[in-house]
Design a protein around this motif. Structure first.
Motif, PDB file in Angstrom:
ATOM      1  N   GLN A   1      -1.790  -3.624  -5.437  1.00  0.00           N
ATOM      2  CA  GLN A   1      -2.695  -4.373  -4.667  1.00  0.00           C
ATOM      3  C   GLN A   1      -3.584  -5.497  -4.718  1.00  0.00           C
ATOM      4  O   GLN A   1      -4.554  -4.886  -5.548  1.00  0.00           O
TER       5      GLN A   1
ATOM      6  N   ASP B   1       1.292  -1.455  -0.283  1.00  0.00           N
ATOM      7  CA  ASP B   1       0.034  -0.032  -0.268  1.00  0.00           C
ATOM      8  C   ASP B   1       1.344   1.234  -0.204  1.00  0.00           C
ATOM      9  O   ASP B   1       1.601   1.205  -1.207  1.00  0.00           O
TER      10      ASP B   1
ATOM     11  N   GLU C   1      -0.903  -3.709   3.841  1.00  0.00           N
ATOM     12  CA  GLU C   1      -2.248  -3.827   4.760  1.00  0.00           C
ATOM     13  C   GLU C   1      -3.248  -4.724   4.970  1.00  0.00           C
ATOM     14  O   GLU C   1      -4.081  -5.074   6.506  1.00  0.00           O
TER      15      GLU C   1
ATOM     16  N   CYS D   1      -1.897   1.437   6.108  1.00  0.00           N
ATOM     17  CA  CYS D   1      -3.343   1.485   4.671  1.00  0.00           C
ATOM     18  C   CYS D   1      -2.270   2.773   4.527  1.00  0.00           C
ATOM     19  O   CYS D   1      -0.725   2.271   4.161  1.00  0.00           O
TER      20      CYS D   1
END
Length: 685
Positions: free
Chosen positions: A641, A136, A163, A265
């Motif tokens: 991701q 992330d 994340e 995040c």
């Protein structure tokens, strides 16, 4: 829970919070409607209604410059590449004249040695010394270690968040199983401890040295500073909550430490050259089975954040060996007091964590003065000698808030360190319908934040940041995600990804869009261009969506070359180009109203004129996230991701994931893209 929260289909993705804000605070959609007028919210009349509402304005950098220089500055940065088309193809596409290298997929050893094993073949210990899952936010720190934005452009520490995880790509037993992108099946209410430990070790942060080689390719370089911070790494609790009764546990009876960081995040980096990782959807990793009168009985610091009362996200507390490091994810009251169980474990999560990438001996620190919520990221205003440090962060959940922190002590480059983040004032944003705004202090003893209202001290205010923001009357936003500060004029930009609040039953002539599926980007300018000010003026830079119902500041055209949905990642380069990344959720990709937007993408915008062009599209099932360049802006790093997350359980069981990214075969894995311009020029020009 109000009817509009109870009955709406929110299209929640795996791990997303169920909306929990039941306060009567105004929603941003109501504020925008009041400012634009109900007619202005019509799809057909949107452009006319906001032609004065969205504006560019002259950049502060142009003030006092020569006429030619001012004219150039007023036009903003050059965007020189040919836009790429929307794509639903399983590949990475960049503009003509650019090249892409794929680097450090999950499982890459930090040692620089060849991988040898896939993540599914690795032991838990091996995963703990390799690149984690679901890349992330990230930052490239030049190897000199003196400044986060100055130094080598060919050698440095790349620090990136992980994340969450895709269990079915991590465990050998998942092969052939009909399972989705969620948790592994549990046998007899227990999970294999080794499996759980591997998942814990795939979370957190990777610090890895990377360098450009003689052939122009980038590679991992062995370095003693390369290491992993995982969901089990000992971490200090710093700031006003340190030692507070609400963070005392069996592991740390004095409330000064916790194990690990979760759901990392987006990120930030400090003016003193450290990395900040932000804990987002952490609440779902825990569970509380306490009941009263056969109903769940959660304390407010758990209920307001959505701690589950059934199963946790990955069932880590159910590891078969019953070890303490796993039991802690059950936050039920099982002991005589908080120091005999883990009822307070969850209160040590939801913070921003500072990591010194150049000092492996330094323990990560949770900076609690910055508040506890679902942090998407943190972005700093330019640091000025003798002035406070100012940083902004969004709470990425529907109907949550935007926050600002102003340090109590001034910035001094020669002595600055993380202690600056331990004392100061945290504010929540209130957006007014007339385009003005104010920052509401979350300070114990001020306004409603008193013992009489359940806030005994500043520690309680911060552990219950959301409740404090509810109490002072902050504005409910449509999932505030990444923020960015324009280096030219200091304006602050935030993505508001989406909010599917409006149902089909609520559609009327004045509100023809049933749900805010597409999102927007808000921006503001602080009073007197002082980031520590308590008032600001706001407008919208972008209303995302289809060509006929979207809008960009400066009256720039919206067309097939730049239309987007669900803006998420956001970053300014040093030339003031605004890079925008999208996150159309797994359940909505290539479906319904979001089908025309293809796979997730990254665009580049001129914040002055509103010109915007699509720069990159990614493979199937992914989210494009994390972006940074080297100081010379000639190498860009971008993360891909959860590729293949949209693979159905049936296709997974049949051995047919819907993408082969990044290796061209085998299971899909998150990885980092290295993007360069073939002529060696600056990215974006």
């Amino acid at each position: 829970m109000p009817d509009d929260l109870r009955h709406v289909d929110y299209d929640l993705e795996a791990g997303d919070e169920v909306p929990s804000n039941t306060s009567a605070n105004p929603r941003f959609t109501d504020i925008a409607e009041a400012r634009l007028g109900r007619r202005g919210m019509l799809v057909g009349g949107l452009g006319a209604a906001i032609s004065g509402f969205i504006g560019a304005g002259r950049p502060a950098a142009a003030q006092g410059s020569s006429q030619g220089g001012a004219q150039a500055a007023s036009q903003g940065p050059v965007i020189g590449f040919k836009p790429v088309p929307i794509s639903a193809n399983d590949t990475v596409v960049v503009p003509e004249g650019y090249s892409v290298q794929v680097m450090i997929p999950q499982g890459t050893p930090l040692s620089g040695q060849p991988a040898g094993k896939t993540p599914a073949e690795m032991t838990a210990a091996e995963q703990g010394m390799a690149i984690g899952a679901h890349h992330d936010g990230m930052h490239f720190f030049p190897i000199e270690g003196r400044h986060p934005e100055q130094g080598s452009s060919t050698d440095g520490l790349l620090v990136l968040n992980h994340e969450y995880i895709e269990p079915r790509t991590m465990h050998a037993r998942a092969k052939g199983m009909s399972i989705g992108s969620g948790r592994m099946p549990v046998t007899d209410d227990r999970r294999e401890a080794e499996e759980v430990q591997k998942e814990i070790n795939a979370h957190g942060v990777s610090i890895v040295r990377v360098a450009r080689q003689a052939d122009g390719k980038w590679a991992v370089v062995a370095d003693p500073r390369s290491r992993r911070i995982t969901a089990a790494t000992p971490t200090e609790i710093a700031g006003p909550v340190r030692g507070h009764a609400l963070v005392r546990t069996k592991y740390s009876p004095d409330g000064t430490r916790v194990r690990g960081t979760l759901n990392n995040c987006a990120h930030g980096y400090t003016p003193w050259n450290t990395y900040l990782t932000c804990e987002e959807n952490w609440a779902g990793y825990f569970r509380n089975l306490d009941q009263q009168d056969q109903k769940p009985n959660l304390p407010r610091e758990q209920a307001r954040y959505g701690v589950p009362t059934g199963q946790g996200r990955y069932n880590w507390d159910q590891a078969a060996n019953g070890a303490d490091e796993f039991i802690r994810f059950n936050v039920s009251s099982t002991g005589a007091d908080a120091t005999q169980d883990y009822r307070n474990e969850v209160n040590a999560f939801g913070w921003i964590v500072e990591i010194d990438p150049f000092n492996p001996g330094a323990m990560p620190a949770k900076r609690t003065a910055l508040g506890r919520f679902a942090h998407e990221g943190i972005v700093f205003a330019p640091a000025r000698e003798g002035q406070p440090v100012v940083a902004y962060s969004g709470d990425d959940s529907r109907f949550e808030y935007i926050y600002k922190f102003v340090s109590a002590r001034p910035f001094n480059r020669a002595t600055a360190n993380g202690a600056l983040l331990d004392e100061g004032t945290l504010y929540a944003a209130k957006f007014n319908a007339d385009g003005s705004g104010e920052w509401l202090p979350l300070v114990h003893g001020q306004g409603p934040l008193t013992a009489a209202n359940g806030f005994a001290d500043q520690g309680e205010v911060l552990v219950n940041t959301r409740l404090a923001a509810d109490a002072v009357g902050a504005t409910k936003m449509d999932r505030p995600e990444w923020g960015a500060v324009d280096p030219r004029d200091g304006r602050v930009y935030f993505t508001l990804t989406n909010n599917t609040r409006r149902t089909e039953a609520q559609v009327d002539p004045a509100n023809p869009r049933a749900r805010n599926q597409f999102g927007q980007i808000i921006r503001w300018r602080e009073a007197n261009d002082d980031h520590a000010a308590t008032r600001f003026a706001w407008d919208l830079f972008l209303i995302a969506g289809p060509e006929d119902s979207s809008r960009i500041a400066g009256n720039a055209s919206v067309n097939a070359d730049n239309m987007l949905a669900c803006p998420d990642g956001l970053w300014f380069d040093a030339d003031s180009r605004l890079w925008i990344q999208t996150d159309i959720g797994e359940s909505e990709q290539l479906k319904g109203d979001l089908a025309p937007f293809g796979n997730n993408q990254m665009l580049c915008a001129n914040p002055i004129t509103g010109e915007m062009r699509r720069f990159l599209t990614g493979p199937n099932g992914q989210e494009i996230t994390g972006v940074v360049t080297t100081p010379d802006r000639r190498t860009m790093f971008v993360n891909v991701q959860h590729p293949g997350a949209t693979t159905s359980p049936a296709d997974w069981a049949a051995g047919k994931p819907n993408t082969s990214f990044p290796n061209g075969s085998g299971v899909p894995l998150s990885a980092t893209l290295v993007i360069t311009k073939n002529d060696g020029g600056i990215i974006g020009t």
